[in-house]
Design a protein around this motif. Structure first.
Motif, PDB file in Angstrom:
ATOM      1  N   SER A   1      -2.319 -16.570  -0.282  1.00 27.35           N
ATOM      2  CA  SER A   1      -3.533 -17.274   0.117  1.00 27.35           C
ATOM      3  C   SER A   1      -4.731 -16.336   0.054  1.00 27.35           C
ATOM      4  CB  SER A   1      -3.369 -17.825   1.535  1.00 27.35           C
ATOM      5  OG  SER A   1      -3.183 -16.764   2.459  1.00 27.35           O
ATOM      6  N   SER A   2      -5.900 -16.922   0.193  1.00 24.33           N
ATOM      7  CA  SER A   2      -7.128 -16.122   0.121  1.00 24.33           C
ATOM      8  C   SER A   2      -7.201 -15.090   1.230  1.00 24.33           C
ATOM      9  CB  SER A   2      -8.350 -17.049   0.184  1.00 24.33           C
ATOM     10  OG  SER A   2      -8.349 -17.950  -0.895  1.00 24.33           O
ATOM     11  N   SER A   3      -6.789 -15.467   2.420  1.00 22.79           N
ATOM     12  CA  SER A   3      -6.838 -14.515   3.533  1.00 22.79           C
ATOM     13  C   SER A   3      -5.883 -13.351   3.313  1.00 22.79           C
ATOM     14  CB  SER A   3      -6.496 -15.236   4.844  1.00 22.79           C
ATOM     15  OG  SER A   3      -5.207 -15.835   4.763  1.00 22.79           O
ATOM     16  N   ASN A   4      -4.678 -13.642   2.784  1.00 21.35           N
ATOM     17  CA  ASN A   4      -3.725 -12.564   2.519  1.00 21.35           C
ATOM     18  C   ASN A   4      -4.230 -11.643   1.411  1.00 21.35           C
ATOM     19  OD1 ASN A   4      -1.829 -13.369   4.449  1.00 21.35           O
ATOM     20  ND2 ASN A   4      -0.898 -14.836   3.040  1.00 21.35           N
ATOM     21  N   ILE A   5      -4.870 -12.227   0.401  1.00 23.40           N
ATOM     22  CA  ILE A   5      -5.408 -11.412  -0.682  1.00 23.40           C
ATOM     23  C   ILE A   5      -6.508 -10.491  -0.153  1.00 23.40           C
ATOM     24  CG2 ILE A   5      -6.726 -11.495  -2.829  1.00 23.40           C
ATOM     25  CD1 ILE A   5      -5.249 -14.045  -3.522  1.00 23.40           C
ATOM     26  N   ALA A   6      -7.388 -11.044   0.648  1.00 19.66           N
ATOM     27  CA  ALA A   6      -8.489 -10.239   1.177  1.00 19.66           C
ATOM     28  C   ALA A   6      -7.997  -9.160   2.133  1.00 19.66           C
ATOM     29  CB  ALA A   6      -9.497 -11.143   1.885  1.00 19.66           C
ATOM     30  N   THR A   7      -6.938  -9.426   2.868  1.00 18.01           N
ATOM     31  CA  THR A   7      -6.460  -8.480   3.876  1.00 18.01           C
ATOM     32  C   THR A   7      -5.614  -7.373   3.268  1.00 18.01           C
ATOM     33  OG1 THR A   7      -6.448 -10.266   5.509  1.00 18.01           O
ATOM     34  CG2 THR A   7      -5.215  -8.268   6.052  1.00 18.01           C
ATOM     35  N   HIS A   8      -4.787  -7.696   2.275  1.00 17.09           N
ATOM     36  CA  HIS A   8      -3.795  -6.727   1.793  1.00 17.09           C
ATOM     37  C   HIS A   8      -3.999  -6.293   0.340  1.00 17.09           C
ATOM     38  CE1 HIS A   8      -1.407  -7.305   5.454  1.00 17.09           C
ATOM     39  NE2 HIS A   8      -1.564  -8.616   5.298  1.00 17.09           N
ATOM     40  N   LEU A   9      -4.350  -7.200  -0.549  1.00 19.67           N
ATOM     41  CA  LEU A   9      -4.394  -6.849  -1.966  1.00 19.67           C
ATOM     42  C   LEU A   9      -5.726  -6.253  -2.387  1.00 19.67           C
ATOM     43  CD1 LEU A   9      -2.503  -9.868  -3.592  1.00 19.67           C
ATOM     44  CD2 LEU A   9      -1.599  -7.692  -2.768  1.00 19.67           C
ATOM     45  N   LEU A  10      -6.824  -6.808  -1.911  1.00 21.78           N
ATOM     46  CA  LEU A  10      -8.135  -6.293  -2.295  1.00 21.78           C
ATOM     47  C   LEU A  10      -8.352  -4.838  -1.871  1.00 21.78           C
ATOM     48  CD1 LEU A  10     -10.520  -9.338  -1.779  1.00 21.78           C
ATOM     49  CD2 LEU A  10      -9.889  -8.235  -3.935  1.00 21.78           C
ATOM     50  N   PRO A  11      -7.938  -4.425  -0.659  1.00 23.41           N
ATOM     51  CA  PRO A  11      -8.094  -2.996  -0.321  1.00 23.41           C
ATOM     52  C   PRO A  11      -7.336  -2.069  -1.265  1.00 23.41           C
ATOM     53  CG  PRO A  11      -7.736  -4.290   1.664  1.00 23.41           C
ATOM     54  CD  PRO A  11      -7.506  -5.213   0.514  1.00 23.41           C
ATOM     55  N   VAL A  12      -6.173  -2.494  -1.727  1.00 22.18           N
ATOM     56  CA  VAL A  12      -5.412  -1.662  -2.665  1.00 22.18           C
ATOM     57  C   VAL A  12      -6.145  -1.567  -4.001  1.00 22.18           C
ATOM     58  CG1 VAL A  12      -3.224  -1.419  -3.892  1.00 22.18           C
ATOM     59  CG2 VAL A  12      -3.237  -2.250  -1.527  1.00 22.18           C
TER      60      VAL A  12
ATOM     61  N   LYS B   1       0.814  -1.211   0.000  1.00 24.02           N
ATOM     62  CA  LYS B   1       0.000   0.000   0.000  1.00 24.02           C
ATOM     63  C   LYS B   1       0.856   1.273   0.000  1.00 24.02           C
ATOM     64  CE  LYS B   1      -0.501  -0.120   5.051  1.00 24.02           C
ATOM     65  NZ  LYS B   1      -1.470  -0.200   6.164  1.00 24.02           N
ATOM     66  N   GLU B   2       2.161   1.149   0.313  1.00 26.56           N
ATOM     67  CA  GLU B   2       3.023   2.318   0.266  1.00 26.56           C
ATOM     68  C   GLU B   2       3.173   2.852  -1.154  1.00 26.56           C
ATOM     69  OE1 GLU B   2       6.754   1.508   2.081  1.00 26.56           O
ATOM     70  OE2 GLU B   2       5.886   0.773   3.971  1.00 26.56           O
ATOM     71  N   PHE B   3       2.979   1.986  -2.146  1.00 28.59           N
ATOM     72  CA  PHE B   3       3.094   2.424  -3.533  1.00 28.59           C
ATOM     73  C   PHE B   3       1.907   3.279  -3.962  1.00 28.59           C
ATOM     74  CE2 PHE B   3       5.755  -1.426  -3.516  1.00 28.59           C
ATOM     75  CZ  PHE B   3       6.919  -0.910  -4.064  1.00 28.59           C
ATOM     76  N   LEU B   4       0.869   3.336  -3.158  1.00 24.82           N
ATOM     77  CA  LEU B   4      -0.288   4.162  -3.506  1.00 24.82           C
ATOM     78  C   LEU B   4       0.018   5.646  -3.411  1.00 24.82           C
ATOM     79  CD1 LEU B   4      -3.187   2.225  -1.732  1.00 24.82           C
ATOM     80  CD2 LEU B   4      -2.877   2.525  -4.197  1.00 24.82           C
TER      81      LEU B   4
END
Length: 803
Positions: free
Chosen positions: A637-648, A608-611
């Motif tokens: 994993s799905s949990s990591n995607i939902a926690t970090h990638l999807l918000p970005v 998210k720092e790249f935002l």
């Protein structure tokens, strides 16, 4: 036509001239008119090709133009010859008027066009000669000139221009034209026609001629092949490398790699390497600069040619192709020797498969190489004993007793390195990049030196440790000649930068992946200190180069070394200038794929720092991030995607730039596909989309919601789509903005016409009602989108039923 100052002129955009008008304008005093006549010859010939008399008139006009005193007219005429020749060859076998083969077009080339070009090859005007050279090469590419015409008509004129009696610029142009011709004709014919003359001209008394010959050495070597290159051309090239004029030696350094690629590994090691070392220490700054620029590419030619990982094409480019164990994917590295060692950003460097086969095979000439190394060291000792510097000054205080233990430990650690934890700790203590207080425009780096900061209190000791004596103790290897590698690892030293140019450091950074691949991961400790120096260089262009190639090094070194040596550097680049960060961002997913899972997960909170780039207007920075998100989905994993990638991804959906929103929408669909089956995470995404986009007061957000719904429809279950996304989409059918209704119409058409949508009766009825309303919308684009979409879907359905 127009009348300017009493003279009739031809409009540049006029239609094809008739043959009857050509004779009138060919004698015009207006130069522009005569140029336009030459430019319109082909169009006129096309229009009168069926009339033999008019064809003869066009040829007569062309011959009169060829005698024009104005060089620009002659240049315009000869520029049209390749196109006219192509047209004559296409239509020369048939007479449209009589239905026979009597038009005479086939004879126009041999009787008029080719002699015209050959005549202009020796024209007094420089512009006409250059254009005629291009025309001649174009004719050869068309295979319009047969072997007999080449030998009987072209070569005599070319050889006459090379005579000593001619002016210097005639001879240099003839050498360049000869090298270009050699690439286009049969290689055996080129050897018979040009080899002896090229060898003779390479020792010409004119330095300009020798300089042009040196610049064409790579092309001629590629034509004649390995055996003739080593037996005939290589002695001439070695003489040119020690020419009295620095300009000739510089050109030799520029083409050195292309010549080396044609030679055998033994010739490359024992004949070319000493010559290249002499260029590296040349008295001319410009020669040294060119040699250092080509040093990395030249080192990369010492890889085993029998290895499937490294090969050279006919243009002298080094190619690498192999399979990476860590990712099971194939990638290519391209090093263009003609671009002075700059690595193409199109490809990537592959890693080595295993510890035994990870580096290029190095068993070629190993025994002989050891003898060569001993001889070199003995010569070095002689120079040290009897050097004038040591003879005329007071003896330097002996500090070997102070540093010998430290140097011995350093050398032993470098030679015996096997990925141990001790060396890991040593590297992290001495080379870990420590970012000081961040500055807005520049970030300074601090990297401790070779043996540790605690030992470098004395400036004399530090100078001694960074002297060539330290580099002379590089770990033993028989892949690259020792002196070449020694010069390479010292490219970043301040003495080289001051004496040459700051760009020498950037050349070193560009060629580092190729040199690393040549040595293999087994010998990575030799380049480790160099990489640390480059990573902390004060020039952001150098750090940017490393940032763009860090994934290539990770592919070469493997996961263990990447985690140890590249991850700390990567951490520093994440907080660097945007010009540097864009390099790691463009290949972020690739780098994360090549490091261990634990280090990979540690970067998730940092994405998210790249935002937030330094310049908010730099929307392409956010576009790169959006493109990388879709590639990172399979890595977590799905949990990591939902926690970090999807918000970005959801944050990028509200970007001000439409292209960023479009790419972010596609990335969001890819990420949602990766977490398919995780109902809780999917519901959270759908809830966010409805609240922040479908119900937003900004029409762009509502339009984005319709676009995202179109992308998510194939990625989620039908019942989930109908219950969580479709209701808000149907509400937007009544939106006051036409652009929103337009995107909603495009999203609803596939839902209505999909036979496998499994919507219940009520949902289908509501969807059909919404489409009927949009079909009668007040906006024409909305109505056409529904009608066209429904018609296209029905056509596809009919085609599927037929098949």
């Amino acid at each position: 036509m127009s009348d300017i100052d009493g003279a009739t002129t031809i409009a540049a955009d006029s239609p094809a001239l008739l043959a009857s008008n050509l004779e009138y304008f060919v004698d015009s005093e207006n130069i522009f008119n005569r140029q336009m006549v030459a430019r319109g010859l082909l169009d006129t010939l096309r229009s009168v090709v069926h009339v033999q008399a008019d064809v003869s008139t066009v040829i007569a006009v062309m011959l009169r133009l060829s005698e024009d005193t104005e060089p620009s007219v002659r240049a315009e005429l000869v520029a049209q010859v390749p196109n006219i020749a192509s047209f004559c060859r296409e239509h020369g076998g048939y007479n449209f008027a009589t239905g026979s083969s009597a038009s005479g077009l086939a004879e126009i080339f041999s009787r008029y066009l080719l002699p015209l070009v050959i005549k202009y090859v020796a024209d007094p005007n420089n512009q006409v000669r250059r254009v005629s050279h291009s025309a001649l090469l174009s004719l050869l590419e068309q295979n319009a000139i047969n072997t007999s015409d080449l030998q009987d008509q072209v070569c005599p004129v070319l050889f006459h221009l090379m005579d000593v009696d001619n002016l210097e610029h005639y001879r240099t142009e003839a050498v360049t034209l000869m090298s270009h011709l050699a690439r286009l004709i049969d290689k055996d014919l080129a050897r018979n026609l040009f080899l002896d003359r090229f060898v003779s001209l390479s020792s010409d008394s004119s330095f300009q001629v020798r300089k042009v010959c040196a610049s064409q050495f790579g092309a001629i070597c590629a034509v004649v092949g390995n055996q003739i290159t080593e037996n005939v051309l290589l002695p001439c090239f070695q003489i040119l490398c020690i020419d009295d004029l620095w300009g000739v030696r510089k050109v030799c350094a520029d083409v050195f790699v292309s010549v080396a690629c044609i030679c055998s590994p033994m010739t490359r090691r024992y004949h070319l390497s000493p010559v290249f070392v002499s260029l590296l220490s040349d008295e001319s700054r410009w020669v040294r600069m060119a040699a250092f620029q080509a040093l990395g590419p030249f080192i990369s030619t010492f890889g085993d040619p029998n290895s499937p990982k490294l090969y050279y094409d006919e243009d002298g480019n080094v190619h690498v192709a192999t399979t990476i164990d860590d990712s099971n994917s194939s990638v290519d590295l391209l090093i263009d020797s003609h671009d002075s060692g700059f690595i193409s950003q199109e490809g990537s460097c592959p890693s080595s498969p295993s510890e035994d086969s990870e580096c290029l095979k190095t068993n070629i000439l190993s025994a002989v190489g050891d003898n060569f190394e001993v001889e070199r060291l003995e010569e070095g000792e002689t120079r040290q004993t009897f050097g004038s510097f040591l003879y005329w000054r007071q003896p330097i205080p002996d500090i070997d007793s102070v540093a010998s233990d430290l140097l011995e430990r350093q050398t032993r650690s470098s030679c015996n390195y096997a990925g141990s934890g001790m060396y890991d700790e040593w590297w992290r203590r001495n080379y870990l990049i420590e970012l000081k207080e961040p500055m807005r425009k520049k970030l300074r780096y601090k990297v401790d030196n070779w043996i540790g900061y605690d030992y470098l209190k004395s400036s004399d000791l530090e100078t001694n440790l960074m002297s060539p004596t330290v580099h002379a103790s590089l770990p033993a290897q028989d892949i690259v000649p020792h002196e070449l590698l020694e010069h390479y690892v010292r490219m970043t030293e301040s003495s080289n930068v001051k004496c040459l140019d700051g760009d020498v450091v950037q050349y070193c950074a560009h060629s580092l992946p190729a040199v690393t691949l040549t040595l293999g991961r087994k010998h990575w400790p030799i380049l480790r200190h160099l990489y640390g120096s480059l990573a902390c260089d004060m020039q952001w262009k150098v750090r940017r180069t490393l940032a763009f190639s860090i994934h290539e090094l990770a592919a070469i070194l493997g996961m263990e070394l990447s985690a140890m040596d590249l991850v700390p550097v990567f951490d520093g680049f994440v907080r660097d200038l945007d010009e540097v960060r864009i390099g790691i961002l463009r290949h972020l997913s690739r780098f994360l794929e090549l490091i261990p899972v634990l280090e990979r997960k540690a970067y998730l909170p940092k994405i998210k720092e790249f935002l937030v780039p330094e310049n908010e207007r730099n929307w392409r920075f956010r576009l790169e991030l959006a493109e990388q998100l879709s590639k990172m989905g399979p890595l977590f994993s799905s949990s990591n995607i939902a926690t970090h990638l999807l918000p970005v991804a959801l944050s990028l959906l509200s970007d001000r730039v439409a292209e960023v929103r479009r790419v972010a929408g596609h990335s969001l669909s890819e990420l949602v596909h990766c977490i398919e089956g995780e109902d809780q995470e999917l519901e959270a995404v759908a809830s966010h989309l409805v609240e922040q986009f479908a119900h937003s007061s900004k029409w762009i957000h509502r339009q984005t919601y319709g676009f995202v719904c179109t992308l998510l429809r194939p990625c989620v279950a039908t019942d989930f789509y109908a219950s969580h996304l479709l209701p808000a989409l149907l509400e937007l059918c009544y939106d006051s903005v036409a652009n929103v209704r337009l995107i909603v119409a495009r999203a609803l058409v596939p839902v209505q016409n999909n036979q496998e949508s499994h919507l219940n009766v009520d949902e289908l009825e509501v969807t059909e009602k919404a489409l009927n309303r949009l079909k009668n919308d007040v906006d024409r684009d909305v109505r056409q989108a529904v009608i066209f979409g429904c018609g296209l879907m029905l056509k596809k359905r009919d085609e599927q039923e037929v098949w």
